[in-house]
Design a protein around this motif. Structure first.
Motif, PDB file in Angstrom:
ATOM      1  N   SER A  36     -38.418   1.469 -15.618  1.00  0.00           N
ATOM      2  CA  SER A  36     -37.569   2.643 -15.497  1.00  0.00           C
ATOM      3  C   SER A  36     -36.619   2.784 -16.685  1.00  0.00           C
ATOM      4  O   SER A  36     -36.027   3.823 -16.886  1.00  0.00           O
ATOM      5  N   LYS A  37     -36.470   1.718 -17.465  1.00  0.00           N
ATOM      6  CA  LYS A  37     -35.558   1.767 -18.610  1.00  0.00           C
ATOM      7  C   LYS A  37     -36.273   2.289 -19.850  1.00  0.00           C
ATOM      8  O   LYS A  37     -36.120   1.777 -20.949  1.00  0.00           O
ATOM      9  N   LYS A  38     -37.064   3.321 -19.660  1.00  0.00           N
ATOM     10  CA  LYS A  38     -37.763   3.957 -20.763  1.00  0.00           C
ATOM     11  C   LYS A  38     -37.402   5.441 -20.801  1.00  0.00           C
ATOM     12  O   LYS A  38     -37.351   6.095 -19.769  1.00  0.00           O
ATOM     13  N   ILE A  39     -37.163   5.941 -21.983  1.00  0.00           N
ATOM     14  CA  ILE A  39     -36.799   7.341 -22.159  1.00  0.00           C
ATOM     15  C   ILE A  39     -37.642   7.935 -23.285  1.00  0.00           C
ATOM     16  O   ILE A  39     -37.813   7.321 -24.337  1.00  0.00           O
ATOM     17  N   LYS A  40     -38.153   9.144 -23.053  1.00  0.00           N
ATOM     18  CA  LYS A  40     -38.900   9.858 -24.080  1.00  0.00           C
ATOM     19  C   LYS A  40     -38.054  11.028 -24.586  1.00  0.00           C
ATOM     20  O   LYS A  40     -37.646  11.873 -23.799  1.00  0.00           O
ATOM     21  N   LEU A  41     -37.811  11.044 -25.884  1.00  0.00           N
ATOM     22  CA  LEU A  41     -37.019  12.105 -26.506  1.00  0.00           C
ATOM     23  C   LEU A  41     -37.918  12.982 -27.365  1.00  0.00           C
ATOM     24  O   LEU A  41     -38.573  12.497 -28.292  1.00  0.00           O
ATOM     25  N   ALA A  42     -37.955  14.261 -27.062  1.00  0.00           N
ATOM     26  CA  ALA A  42     -38.712  15.211 -27.884  1.00  0.00           C
ATOM     27  C   ALA A  42     -37.800  15.750 -28.980  1.00  0.00           C
ATOM     28  O   ALA A  42     -36.596  15.918 -28.778  1.00  0.00           O
ATOM     29  N   TYR A  43     -38.373  15.988 -30.151  1.00  0.00           N
ATOM     30  CA  TYR A  43     -37.576  16.542 -31.248  1.00  0.00           C
ATOM     31  C   TYR A  43     -38.483  17.228 -32.258  1.00  0.00           C
ATOM     32  O   TYR A  43     -39.698  17.034 -32.262  1.00  0.00           O
ATOM     33  N   VAL A  44     -37.877  18.056 -33.086  1.00  0.00           N
ATOM     34  CA  VAL A  44     -38.598  18.720 -34.171  1.00  0.00           C
ATOM     35  C   VAL A  44     -38.184  18.079 -35.491  1.00  0.00           C
ATOM     36  O   VAL A  44     -37.079  17.556 -35.621  1.00  0.00           O
ATOM     37  N   ALA A  45     -39.062  18.145 -36.476  1.00  0.00           N
ATOM     38  CA  ALA A  45     -38.829  17.445 -37.745  1.00  0.00           C
ATOM     39  C   ALA A  45     -37.918  18.246 -38.681  1.00  0.00           C
ATOM     40  O   ALA A  45     -38.246  18.486 -39.845  1.00  0.00           O
ATOM     41  N   TRP A  46     -36.778  18.679 -38.151  1.00  0.00           N
ATOM     42  CA  TRP A  46     -35.754  19.299 -38.979  1.00  0.00           C
ATOM     43  C   TRP A  46     -34.732  18.210 -39.289  1.00  0.00           C
ATOM     44  O   TRP A  46     -34.477  17.329 -38.463  1.00  0.00           O
ATOM     45  N   ASP A  47     -34.139  18.256 -40.456  1.00  0.00           N
ATOM     46  CA  ASP A  47     -33.200  17.208 -40.860  1.00  0.00           C
ATOM     47  C   ASP A  47     -32.093  17.010 -39.831  1.00  0.00           C
ATOM     48  O   ASP A  47     -31.694  15.880 -39.539  1.00  0.00           O
ATOM     49  N   TYR A 172     -34.295  45.209 -41.911  1.00  0.00           N
ATOM     50  CA  TYR A 172     -33.710  45.658 -43.183  1.00  0.00           C
ATOM     51  C   TYR A 172     -34.721  46.402 -44.058  1.00  0.00           C
ATOM     52  O   TYR A 172     -34.456  46.669 -45.235  1.00  0.00           O
ATOM     53  N   ASP A 173     -35.884  46.724 -43.480  1.00  0.00           N
ATOM     54  CA  ASP A 173     -36.919  47.500 -44.182  1.00  0.00           C
ATOM     55  C   ASP A 173     -37.341  46.846 -45.501  1.00  0.00           C
ATOM     56  O   ASP A 173     -37.506  47.506 -46.524  1.00  0.00           O
ATOM     57  N   LEU A 174     -37.520  45.538 -45.447  1.00  0.00           N
ATOM     58  CA  LEU A 174     -38.000  44.810 -46.623  1.00  0.00           C
ATOM     59  C   LEU A 174     -39.531  44.782 -46.560  1.00  0.00           C
ATOM     60  O   LEU A 174     -40.159  43.731 -46.407  1.00  0.00           O
ATOM     61  N   ASN A 175     -40.108  45.947 -46.663  1.00  0.00           N
ATOM     62  CA  ASN A 175     -41.530  46.128 -46.340  1.00  0.00           C
ATOM     63  C   ASN A 175     -42.481  45.315 -47.209  1.00  0.00           C
ATOM     64  O   ASN A 175     -43.568  44.933 -46.761  1.00  0.00           O
ATOM     65  N   ASN A 176     -42.115  45.063 -48.432  1.00  0.00           N
ATOM     66  CA  ASN A 176     -43.022  44.328 -49.307  1.00  0.00           C
ATOM     67  C   ASN A 176     -42.636  42.860 -49.475  1.00  0.00           C
ATOM     68  O   ASN A 176     -43.110  42.165 -50.369  1.00  0.00           O
ATOM     69  N   TRP A 177     -41.756  42.386 -48.569  1.00  0.00           N
ATOM     70  CA  TRP A 177     -41.335  40.984 -48.611  1.00  0.00           C
ATOM     71  C   TRP A 177     -42.192  40.126 -47.687  1.00  0.00           C
ATOM     72  O   TRP A 177     -42.686  40.599 -46.663  1.00  0.00           O
ATOM     73  N   ASN A 178     -42.308  38.851 -48.037  1.00  0.00           N
ATOM     74  CA  ASN A 178     -43.112  37.902 -47.277  1.00  0.00           C
ATOM     75  C   ASN A 178     -42.263  36.687 -46.908  1.00  0.00           C
ATOM     76  O   ASN A 178     -41.529  36.159 -47.754  1.00  0.00           O
ATOM     77  N   VAL A 179     -42.346  36.260 -45.639  1.00  0.00           N
ATOM     78  CA  VAL A 179     -41.690  35.023 -45.205  1.00  0.00           C
ATOM     79  C   VAL A 179     -42.742  33.920 -45.270  1.00  0.00           C
ATOM     80  O   VAL A 179     -43.690  33.898 -44.488  1.00  0.00           O
ATOM     81  N   LEU A 180     -42.573  33.024 -46.236  1.00  0.00           N
ATOM     82  CA  LEU A 180     -43.565  31.983 -46.491  1.00  0.00           C
ATOM     83  C   LEU A 180     -43.279  30.750 -45.644  1.00  0.00           C
ATOM     84  O   LEU A 180     -42.245  30.089 -45.797  1.00  0.00           O
ATOM     85  N   ALA A 181     -44.190  30.413 -44.736  1.00  0.00           N
ATOM     86  CA  ALA A 181     -44.038  29.216 -43.905  1.00  0.00           C
ATOM     87  C   ALA A 181     -44.380  27.967 -44.710  1.00  0.00           C
ATOM     88  O   ALA A 181     -45.308  27.967 -45.523  1.00  0.00           O
ATOM     89  N   SER A 182     -43.615  26.906 -44.484  1.00  0.00           N
ATOM     90  CA  SER A 182     -43.911  25.627 -45.124  1.00  0.00           C
ATOM     91  C   SER A 182     -43.443  24.517 -44.185  1.00  0.00           C
ATOM     92  O   SER A 182     -43.944  24.400 -43.084  1.00  0.00           O
ATOM     93  N   SER A 183     -42.469  23.737 -44.602  1.00  0.00           N
ATOM     94  CA  SER A 183     -41.838  22.724 -43.755  1.00  0.00           C
ATOM     95  C   SER A 183     -40.398  22.584 -44.217  1.00  0.00           C
ATOM     96  O   SER A 183     -40.027  23.059 -45.310  1.00  0.00           O
ATOM     97  N   SER A 184     -39.579  21.930 -43.427  1.00  0.00           N
ATOM     98  CA  SER A 184     -38.178  21.753 -43.810  1.00  0.00           C
ATOM     99  C   SER A 184     -38.069  21.016 -45.135  1.00  0.00           C
ATOM    100  O   SER A 184     -37.302  21.406 -46.019  1.00  0.00           O
ATOM    101  N   ALA A 185     -38.857  19.947 -45.266  1.00  0.00           N
ATOM    102  CA  ALA A 185     -38.815  19.150 -46.490  1.00  0.00           C
ATOM    103  C   ALA A 185     -39.309  19.946 -47.692  1.00  0.00           C
ATOM    104  O   ALA A 185     -38.726  19.880 -48.780  1.00  0.00           O
ATOM    105  N   ALA A 186     -40.383  20.711 -47.492  1.00  0.00           N
ATOM    106  CA  ALA A 186     -40.941  21.499 -48.593  1.00  0.00           C
ATOM    107  C   ALA A 186     -39.973  22.594 -49.023  1.00  0.00           C
ATOM    108  O   ALA A 186     -39.815  22.864 -50.225  1.00  0.00           O
ATOM    109  N   MET A 187     -39.305  23.222 -48.065  1.00  0.00           N
ATOM    110  CA  MET A 187     -38.335  24.268 -48.397  1.00  0.00           C
ATOM    111  C   MET A 187     -37.215  23.709 -49.262  1.00  0.00           C
ATOM    112  O   MET A 187     -36.841  24.290 -50.285  1.00  0.00           O
ATOM    113  N   VAL A 188     -36.693  22.552 -48.874  1.00  0.00           N
ATOM    114  CA  VAL A 188     -35.599  21.951 -49.633  1.00  0.00           C
ATOM    115  C   VAL A 188     -36.065  21.556 -51.032  1.00  0.00           C
ATOM    116  O   VAL A 188     -35.330  21.732 -52.016  1.00  0.00           O
ATOM    117  N   LYS A 189     -37.283  21.044 -51.149  1.00  0.00           N
ATOM    118  CA  LYS A 189     -37.798  20.642 -52.461  1.00  0.00           C
ATOM    119  C   LYS A 189     -37.920  21.853 -53.394  1.00  0.00           C
ATOM    120  O   LYS A 189     -37.525  21.789 -54.572  1.00  0.00           O
TER     121      LYS A 189
END
Length: 298
Positions: A36-47, A172-189
């Motif tokens: 019973s002394k076990k705990i599972k913690l869920a998390y996302v890989a954000w800093d 904001y009608d940024l019609n020709n803009w793109n949100v590029l998915a990557s990762s937290s680490a890649a964004m910072v780099k």
């Protein structure tokens, strides 16, 4: 005499069996307690969540003798995991805006919200301070868009801030803009590389984060409040944890720290310290605060 000896022998055998049974039951009970002394913690890989989850893990293990399993998932599965009991808890719920409508609302009746563990967070679009723009509205200017190839560098595709960034493009009608998915680490780099060359760049950012201490950055004003106001990070636990694990539950309910606390751990990790070492260092250096978290737990 033989009759008396037989009676004594029989009594001895019965007593031996009783003692064996007691020992067996004791071992079984101990095994159950250990299990019973076990705990599972869920998390996302954000800093930020790497820092907080590792600190919580360190306190559970070093102060309360729990065995902790950390489960790294995307934001959606993190909520579902706590809601369906696959995970016991998480300390990474950005509310009310970032995770509210997408992840929290569909699962709120299947889990328990223990309230904020950190106040004063902020999210939005971030640029280096040397860029001569102030608002998301300024991204409409064609010369600004060309400087960054009409691209907002983001993080993991399942993150709430990515949905908000995509909504910002629409609002904001940024019609020709793109949100590029990557990762937290890649964004910072990518940000660090551009910053070193004093090149323009637009990223998804949030506070607390060590990058604001490492670089001179600024949030773009958000007059339409697409990214909401200041938020809080909440602790969520599965239903029934209070009854099953009262000590862990009480600690999680009492866990609360500041952006400066979190940034201290993130900074050590950024400078090369392992996640576990950074958490141990912080816990050892903040005994008074940790004692508040575990107060009343026997």
């Amino acid at each position: 005499m033989n009759k008396k000896m037989n009676i004594l022998l029989a009594a001895f055998m019965v007593m031996t069996l009783v003692l064996a049974g007691c020992s067996s039951n004791k071992n079984a009970n101990n095994a159950g307690t250990e299990k019973s002394k076990k705990i599972k913690l869920a998390y996302v890989a954000w800093d930020s969540e790497i820092a907080s989850t590792n600190v919580v893990k360190e306190v559970l293990e070093s102060k309360l003798n729990y065995k902790v399993e950390m489960i790294q998932v995307d934001a959606g599965p993190m909520y579902v995991g706590v809601a369906d009991g696959a995970a016991d808890a998480m300390v990474a719920a950005w509310l009310p805006s970032t995770h509210g409508e997408i992840y929290y609302e569909p699962n709120k009746n299947k889990l328990e919200d223990l309230g904020p563990n950190l106040k004063g967070t902020k999210l939005g679009l971030v640029v280096p301070a040397y860029m001569d723009i102030k608002s998301i509205e300024d991204l409409k200017k064609e010369d600004v868009g060309k400087l960054v190839d009409h691209t907002i560098t983001g993080i993991e595709p399942g993150a709430g801030i990515m949905t908000q960034a995509e909504n910002a493009v629409k609002e904001y009608d940024l019609n020709n803009w793109n949100v590029l998915a990557s990762s937290s680490a890649a964004m910072v780099k990518v940000l660090q590389d551009a910053y070193a060359k004093k090149e323009p760049i637009v990223v998804t950012g949030w506070t607390p984060h060590w990058m604001f201490a490492d670089m001179d950055l600024k949030y773009l004003e958000d007059p339409k409040k697409v990214f909401g106001e200041s938020e809080e990070i909440h602790t969520l636990v599965r239903l029934g944890l209070k009854e099953d694990q009262p000590k862990a539950y009480r600690f999680l309910d009492q866990f609360e720290w500041t952006p400066a606390d979190m940034e201290s751990v993130m900074g050590d990790i950024m400078e090369g310290m392992s996640e576990e070492e950074a958490a141990k260092k912080w816990v050892a250096a903040n005994e008074a605060k940790v004692n508040e978290w575990i107060a009343g737990i026997e």
